[in-house]
Scaffold this motif. Structure first.
Motif, short mmCIF file in Angstrom:
data_model
loop_
_atom_site.label_atom_id
_atom_site.label_comp_id
_atom_site.label_asym_id
_atom_site.label_seq_id
_atom_site.Cartn_x
_atom_site.Cartn_y
_atom_site.Cartn_z
N ASP A 1 5.26 -2.81 3.96
CA ASP A 1 5.33 -1.57 3.22
C ASP A 1 5.42 -0.40 4.20
O ASP A 1 4.47 -0.11 4.92
CB ASP A 1 4.09 -1.43 2.35
CG ASP A 1 4.21 -0.25 1.39
OD1 ASP A 1 5.20 0.49 1.50
OD2 ASP A 1 3.31 -0.10 0.54
N LYS B 1 6.03 2.78 3.22
CA LYS B 1 5.85 4.02 2.49
C LYS B 1 4.93 4.97 3.26
O LYS B 1 3.96 4.55 3.88
CB LYS B 1 5.24 3.75 1.11
CG LYS B 1 6.18 3.09 0.11
CD LYS B 1 5.50 3.00 -1.25
CE LYS B 1 6.41 2.38 -2.29
NZ LYS B 1 5.74 2.33 -3.62
N ARG C 1 2.00 7.34 3.20
CA ARG C 1 0.81 7.53 2.39
C ARG C 1 0.42 9.01 2.50
O ARG C 1 -0.15 9.43 3.51
CB ARG C 1 -0.32 6.62 2.87
CG ARG C 1 0.04 5.14 2.81
CD ARG C 1 -1.10 4.26 3.34
NE ARG C 1 -2.27 4.30 2.46
CZ ARG C 1 -3.36 5.04 2.69
NH1 ARG C 1 -3.44 5.80 3.78
NH2 ARG C 1 -4.38 5.01 1.85
N TRP D 1 11.44 9.67 -5.02
CA TRP D 1 11.25 9.04 -3.71
C TRP D 1 10.08 8.06 -3.72
O TRP D 1 9.44 7.86 -2.71
CB TRP D 1 11.04 10.12 -2.64
CG TRP D 1 12.29 10.90 -2.36
CD1 TRP D 1 13.16 10.71 -1.34
CD2 TRP D 1 12.83 11.99 -3.13
NE1 TRP D 1 14.20 11.59 -1.41
CE2 TRP D 1 14.03 12.40 -2.51
CE3 TRP D 1 12.42 12.65 -4.29
CZ2 TRP D 1 14.82 13.43 -3.01
CZ3 TRP D 1 13.20 13.68 -4.79
CH2 TRP D 1 14.38 14.07 -4.15
N ARG D 2 9.85 7.44 -4.87
CA ARG D 2 8.70 6.55 -5.00
C ARG D 2 8.80 5.34 -4.07
O ARG D 2 7.78 4.77 -3.66
CB ARG D 2 8.55 6.08 -6.45
CG ARG D 2 7.21 5.45 -6.75
CD ARG D 2 7.08 5.13 -8.23
NE ARG D 2 6.95 6.33 -9.03
CZ ARG D 2 5.80 6.93 -9.31
NH1 ARG D 2 4.67 6.44 -8.79
NH2 ARG D 2 5.75 7.99 -10.08
N SER D 3 10.01 4.96 -3.70
CA SER D 3 10.16 3.82 -2.79
C SER D 3 9.85 4.21 -1.34
O SER D 3 9.68 3.34 -0.48
CB SER D 3 11.58 3.26 -2.86
OG SER D 3 12.54 4.24 -2.50
N GLU D 4 9.75 5.52 -1.09
CA GLU D 4 9.47 5.99 0.27
C GLU D 4 8.05 6.55 0.44
O GLU D 4 7.55 6.65 1.57
CB GLU D 4 10.45 7.09 0.68
CG GLU D 4 11.86 6.62 1.02
CD GLU D 4 12.71 6.38 -0.21
OE1 GLU D 4 13.61 5.53 -0.17
OE2 GLU D 4 12.47 7.06 -1.25
N VAL D 5 7.40 6.95 -0.65
CA VAL D 5 6.10 7.61 -0.53
C VAL D 5 5.10 7.04 -1.54
O VAL D 5 5.47 6.49 -2.57
CB VAL D 5 6.22 9.14 -0.74
CG1 VAL D 5 7.14 9.76 0.29
CG2 VAL D 5 6.69 9.47 -2.16
N ASP D 6 3.84 7.22 -1.21
CA ASP D 6 2.75 6.84 -2.10
C ASP D 6 1.68 7.92 -2.06
O ASP D 6 1.15 8.23 -0.98
CB ASP D 6 2.16 5.49 -1.66
CG ASP D 6 1.08 4.98 -2.61
OD1 ASP D 6 1.05 5.44 -3.77
OD2 ASP D 6 0.28 4.12 -2.19
#
Length: 435
Positions: free
Chosen positions: A2, A4, A6, A28-33
């Protein structure tokens, strides 16, 4: 694995909740959490969390958030005068930072951020989304191509209408100790654009500024729009209940911190100007004429670059009382066409999203792993510092009546590899003339 980022969001006002909350996760959910939200107002944070559609924990203390959530990125969207404390704490905790503009408000605060970034080996990005607007990028390409030769001067005038412009005087922005004035808070965008367009640093500034419409200039005043006895006669009355988003984010939460979103624009303690002009000399000897007006019937800007071979001109419309165009038109005018068109009209269609697509392109640059930066649009801490310094110099000049050199405000930012502060182009020329 992962990969992403954080991230923690600090500050849940309009910009934090939308640009760096709801819209960032949506696209951008696939890049950030989003791993944490921090705000001193718990109710506002809770409502923002619902709007963002996240289960991230809420913290009332930044240090606790950094220790428990351990984000690798912190996004700062708090009032301008608080940026430096939060940025420095995040850097010390080992996180990178994205901060809303302006990066800070004073020379001392700028210095704190730059020192902490260097000391901790982390990165600070400043969200100069105007660099990423398609029309701005096209102008930068034209300047880089040499179409108008060497740029000698720039005319740059920004217009805020009676909706947008007045809004700064309803809120904390209306106080110099909070925002640095609109020479810093708003014009930081404009000064950064100039620095980026011209690929140079501002050297010296002279400015005039005054309060012509708001604050003590008003015909009457009240405690706030909601409770004002003049609401039926005031042109600037804001009905907060008519905007469910603002009402939810600010009205009930105001009972906690006393911050009203509909403050009177005629408060007598407002101490920032609403009408500003400045002349800026750049280190590459480009001369700039700049103005910012905050109570116009139109919204947008006019910019023109005058060069040795021609001129690039743009009038960008953002809002006005006639039909909005669906594209910007850049005029490229040549001094000596020599078989080429004397004028080219270069159309740039508007893109969806905030700032004509600039917001989305900024987020792509920061979070997409394959992002490239051929135009140098990504802005770091030095760019953030330079635009703020230009605003500080302009405000100081407007109050003292004197020319202000940026290198006198913060010499270390202008030191060359030999440790000396380089002279301006005018000083170099004068020195050569005496030899």
């Amino acid at each position: 694995m992962d990969n992403k980022r954080r991230f923690a969001l600090v500050g849940t006002g309009n910009r934090g909740t939308t640009m760096w909350g709801k819209y960032l996760l949506a696209g951008w959910r696939s890049e950030v959490d989003l791993v944490a939200i921090a705000d001193t107002n718990a109710l506002r944070a809770e409502r923002a969390r619902t709007m963002i559609a996240t289960n991230a924990p809420i913290y009332g203390n930044v240090d606790t958030m950094l220790a428990e959530a351990r984000p690798d990125l912190v996004i700062v969207c708090t009032p301008d005068d608080t940026h430096d404390d939060i940025v420095v704490r995040a850097l010390e905790a080992g996180a990178d930072v994205i901060t809303e503009k302006p990066m800070s408000t004073t020379v001392e605060k700028i210095r704190r951020i730059l020192d902490a970034e260097k000391r901790n080996g982390r990165r600070v990005d400043v969200s100069f989304n105007y660099r990423f607007a398609p029309t701005a990028a096209r102008i930068k390409e034209l300047l880089n191509s040499g179409e108008i030769g060497r740029v000698t001067s720039v005319d740059f005038h920004w217009y805020l209408d009676t909706r947008h412009g007045a809004d700064y005087f309803r809120r904390w922005h209306a106080y110099t100790d909070k925002s640095g004035s609109l020479f810093v808070h708003k014009a930081t965008h404009h000064f950064d654009l100039l620095n980026w367009y011209l690929d140079s640093d501002p050297d010296a500034v002279t400015a005039f500024a005054d309060l012509q419409m708001y604050g003590r200039r008003g015909p009457f005043r009240g405690p706030r729009c909601k409770l004002c006895p003049h609401k039926n006669e005031c042109d600037f009355y804001l009905d907060l209940e008519a905007d469910p988003f603002l009402d939810a984010l600010y009205e009930d939460p105001s009972e906690i911190d006393g911050y009203f979103r509909d403050g009177c624009v005629f408060r007598e303690d407002i101490d920032i100007p609403d009408t500003m002009v400045a002349n800026i000399r750049y280190r590459n000897n480009v001369h700039v004429s700049y103005s910012l007006n905050t109570f116009q019937p139109i919204e947008g800007h006019h910019i023109a670059f005058n060069g040795t071979k021609g001129r690039i001109e743009l009038r960008q419309y953002e809002d006005q009382p006639w039909e909005m165009p669906e594209e910007d038109v850049i005029l490229l005018v040549r001094n000596f066409p020599k078989g080429r068109p004397g004028v080219e009209r270069i159309a740039v269609p508007h893109s969806p999203g905030g700032h004509y697509g600039g917001d989305d392109r900024l987020r792509n640059m920061l979070f997409k792993p394959d992002a490239t930066d051929p135009l140098g649009q990504r802005a770091g801490a030095r760019a953030g510092a330079m635009s703020v310094l230009c605003g500080i110099a302009a405000l100081q000049s407007s109050r003292t009546g004197k020319l202000v050199r940026l290198a006198d405000l913060m010499p270390e930012l202008f030191e060359d590899e030999f440790g000396s502060v380089p002279r301006s182009a005018a000083q170099v020329s004068a020195s050569a003339g005496r030899q």
